[in-house]
Design an enzyme around this catalytic site. Structure first.
Site, mmCIF file in Angstrom:
data_model
loop_
_atom_site.group_PDB
_atom_site.id
_atom_site.type_symbol
_atom_site.label_atom_id
_atom_site.label_comp_id
_atom_site.label_asym_id
_atom_site.label_seq_id
_atom_site.Cartn_x
_atom_site.Cartn_y
_atom_site.Cartn_z
ATOM 1 N N SER A 265 0.512 -1.602 -0.056
ATOM 2 C CA SER A 265 0.289 -0.071 -0.081
ATOM 3 C C SER A 265 0.757 1.602 0.292
ATOM 4 O O SER A 265 1.817 0.823 0.072
ATOM 5 C CB SER A 265 -0.881 -0.160 0.967
ATOM 6 O OG SER A 265 -0.276 0.395 2.347
ATOM 7 N N LYS A 266 0.117 3.003 -0.375
ATOM 8 C CA LYS A 266 0.617 3.904 -0.454
ATOM 9 C C LYS A 266 1.338 4.067 0.960
ATOM 10 O O LYS A 266 2.851 4.017 0.913
ATOM 11 C CB LYS A 266 -0.517 4.665 -0.261
ATOM 12 C CG LYS A 266 0.508 5.952 -0.914
ATOM 13 C CD LYS A 266 -0.594 7.343 -0.863
ATOM 14 C CE LYS A 266 -0.633 8.074 -0.054
ATOM 15 N NZ LYS A 266 -0.715 8.696 0.880
ATOM 16 N N ARG A 267 1.025 3.141 2.656
ATOM 17 C CA ARG A 267 1.986 3.530 3.468
ATOM 18 C C ARG A 267 2.917 2.645 4.096
ATOM 19 O O ARG A 267 3.839 3.524 4.615
ATOM 20 C CB ARG A 267 0.998 2.998 4.533
ATOM 21 C CG ARG A 267 -0.055 4.845 5.553
ATOM 22 C CD ARG A 267 -1.592 4.064 5.574
ATOM 23 N NE ARG A 267 -2.191 4.514 4.930
ATOM 24 C CZ ARG A 267 -2.933 2.810 4.825
ATOM 25 N NH1 ARG A 267 -2.673 1.952 5.335
ATOM 26 N NH2 ARG A 267 -4.310 2.735 4.104
#
Ligand code: GLU
Length: 509
Positions: A265-267
């Site tokens: 994910s982006k995180r």
């Protein structure tokens, strides 16, 4: 019967485009090109609450950067437009109504309070959020539970409604996925999804099926996260259009976190310090910047290559593929069923290989612009190209070129005197003083001549050339790095080389 291969990438413009999305684009593109088909970009913007300004332009720009341009899109148009679902609103209603007429969908008049009441009333420990489905629909306010007259009345007085699919009870929905083979779902797990919302907009489920049909899509590639929705789409497709023209489905495996634990994910990118978006993305609301591969200095060729092999290989040991080769070799049967772990070090390796492989002219302008942004204006393209050629083996990302090559165009800001000083002595000082003299008089300013002169003079001073090369390098570039020192001297030119030696000798006093 339409035989021409037609595939689509159908993003919702809700933010930046991450690796998984870009890989879906790539596989669609490769498949279309390989089979002489069409690659369509369709913007799925029916959920206006999730619409993010600028996301559509951003997606297009990502495709452009990678050279994966669609044959039909909102921008280019095409025979099956419009290509933005918000502009196709009037089309979907007719299909939703057809489903109602055929008993495959129904009107639901429940207010949000009524839905909430249902959820809290039927909630159990095992089922904390009850779905609107065959077990509960008779308890709700819809055209199945109500009499025809009641329904008619509610419609006449303009009661807001949604249209829901009537999912059959205890049936098996099967289909053959191009990657996973036969997939079965029992309908008991599927809720009566909303197809048309109260504002007349379709939901994704209805729109995707109607558009795939109207746009004559033959193969639908999308991320694995859409697999749970597939039975709904298959039911809708069968109800509306029969079996015949249904696209072949391919649910692409997930791209996983580097440790293999779940979807990337982006995180994860923020947390582990690598990009997950193709290009820089600035959230228009929070102004938060998420860095992209492009701005970090990846070449599109490397980015595409890296993505292609995240979940696919050609059955050999080959790792480097150009877009043309990928088109030739790509096949869906070789797409893996399991998720692919993202490895940033490997992504950088691909970039390094592509920097070495491509002609300098392919990326020279990007590097030149980055030099100019940092205040170094390049007037001599020929020299610039020679320099890039000379240092490219040492560069992994494009910004590395500035570190590796700015000293060719500007005196180093600092000279690492401390690396020279410990072994510095009068003899060496004398050597460099004479080197200045010899280099001033040299008739040829060429690599071999300069090296010969240097070595002969070292021998005359009874110093090992190796002991002099490091100080010489530091004088020219400022530190212990860079390509061959005589190559550097040639490119710097006589005057600048001598100037830099003199300057360092002064510092060493
Ligand atoms: N609009 C969906 C998305 O945002 C597309 C899914 C599909 O390709 O069917 O990913």
């Amino acid at each position: 019967m339409n035989n021409k291969v037609r595939v689509r990438f159908a993003p919702s413009p809700t933010g930046g485009l991450h690796l998984g999305g870009m890989r879906t684009v790539l596989y669609n593109y490769l498949f279309a090109r390989k089979h002489g088909g069409d690659f369509i970009l369709r913007i799925e913007d029916t959920d206006q609450s999730r619409y993010v300004a600028g996301a559509e332009e951003y997606i297009l720009e990502c495709l452009k950067w990678c050279g994966l341009n669609p044959d039909e899109s909102p921008q280019t148009g095409g025979a099956y437009g419009p290509y933005k679902q918000s502009e196709r609103k009037s089309i979907y209603k007719e299909y939703a109504e057809r489903l109602i007429k055929d008993g495959k969908a129904y009107y639901a008049f429940d207010t949000s309070e009524e839905l909430e009441t249902m959820r809290s009333k039927y909630k159990t420990l095992e089922n904390p959020s009850p779905q609107y489905d065959k077990t509960l629909r008779a308890q709700m306010r819809n055209s199945i539970a109500l009499s025809d007259n009641e329904t008619k009345h509610l419609l006449e007085i303009n009661t807001p409604f949604v249209i829901r699919i009537k999912v059959p009870e205890n049936e098996t929905v099967s289909f053959t996925d191009m990657i996973r083979g036969e997939v079965n779902f029992n309908t008991s797990t599927i809720d009566d999804k909303v197809l048309l919302k109260a504002d007349g907009m379709p939901t994704y489920h209805l729109a995707v099926v109607v558009d795939d049909y109207l746009m004559k899509i033959t193969h639908a590639f999308r991320g694995e996260e859409w697999l749970p929705s597939a039975p709904v789409h298959i039911l809708l497709w069968r109800y509306l259009f029969g079996e015949e023209n249904m696209p072949q489905w391919a649910h692409l495996p997930l791209i996983l976190k580097p440790d293999g634990n779940g979807k990337l994910s982006k995180r994860d990118g923020d947390r582990l310090g690598f990009p997950v978006y193709a290009m820089n993305w600035i959230d228009p609301k929070t102004k938060e910047l998420t860095k992209g591969f492009r701005e970090l200095g990846f070449l599109p060729e490397a980015f595409i290559n890296m993505l292609a092999v995240l979940g696919w290989n050609d059955g050999t040991e080959q790792e480097l593929f150009s877009l043309e080769e990928l088109i030739e070799k790509f096949s869906i049967d070789r797409v893996h069923k399991n998720g692919a772990k993202f490895n940033y070090e490997k992504a950088k390796w691909f970039n390094h290989e592509w920097i070495k492989k491509l002609p300098v002219d392919n990326w020279q302008l990007t590097v030149k612009n980055s030099f100019e942004e940092k205040g170094i204006v390049i007037n001599d393209d020929k020299k610039f190209n020679t320099v890039l050629e000379l240092v490219k083996d040492r560069c992994t990302l494009l910004p590395d070129f500035f570190e590796q090559a700015s000293f060719f165009f500007k005196s180093p800001e600092t000279i690492d005197i401390t690396a020279i000083q410990p072994k510095w002595n009068d003899l060496k000082k004398q050597f460099f003083a004479e080197l200045i003299r010899a280099y001033s008089l040299a008739t040829e300013w060429q690599h071999d001549d300069l090296e010969k002169e240097f070595k002969e003079m070292a021998a005359a001073h009874q110093i090992k050339a190796g002991e002099l090369l490091l100080p010489f390098r530091i004088m020219l570039v400022g530190g212990k790095f860079g390509p061959g020192v005589f190559d550097i001297a040639v490119l710097l030119g006589r005057e600048e080389t001598i100037h830099r030696i003199k300057h360092t000798l002064q510092l060493l006093h």
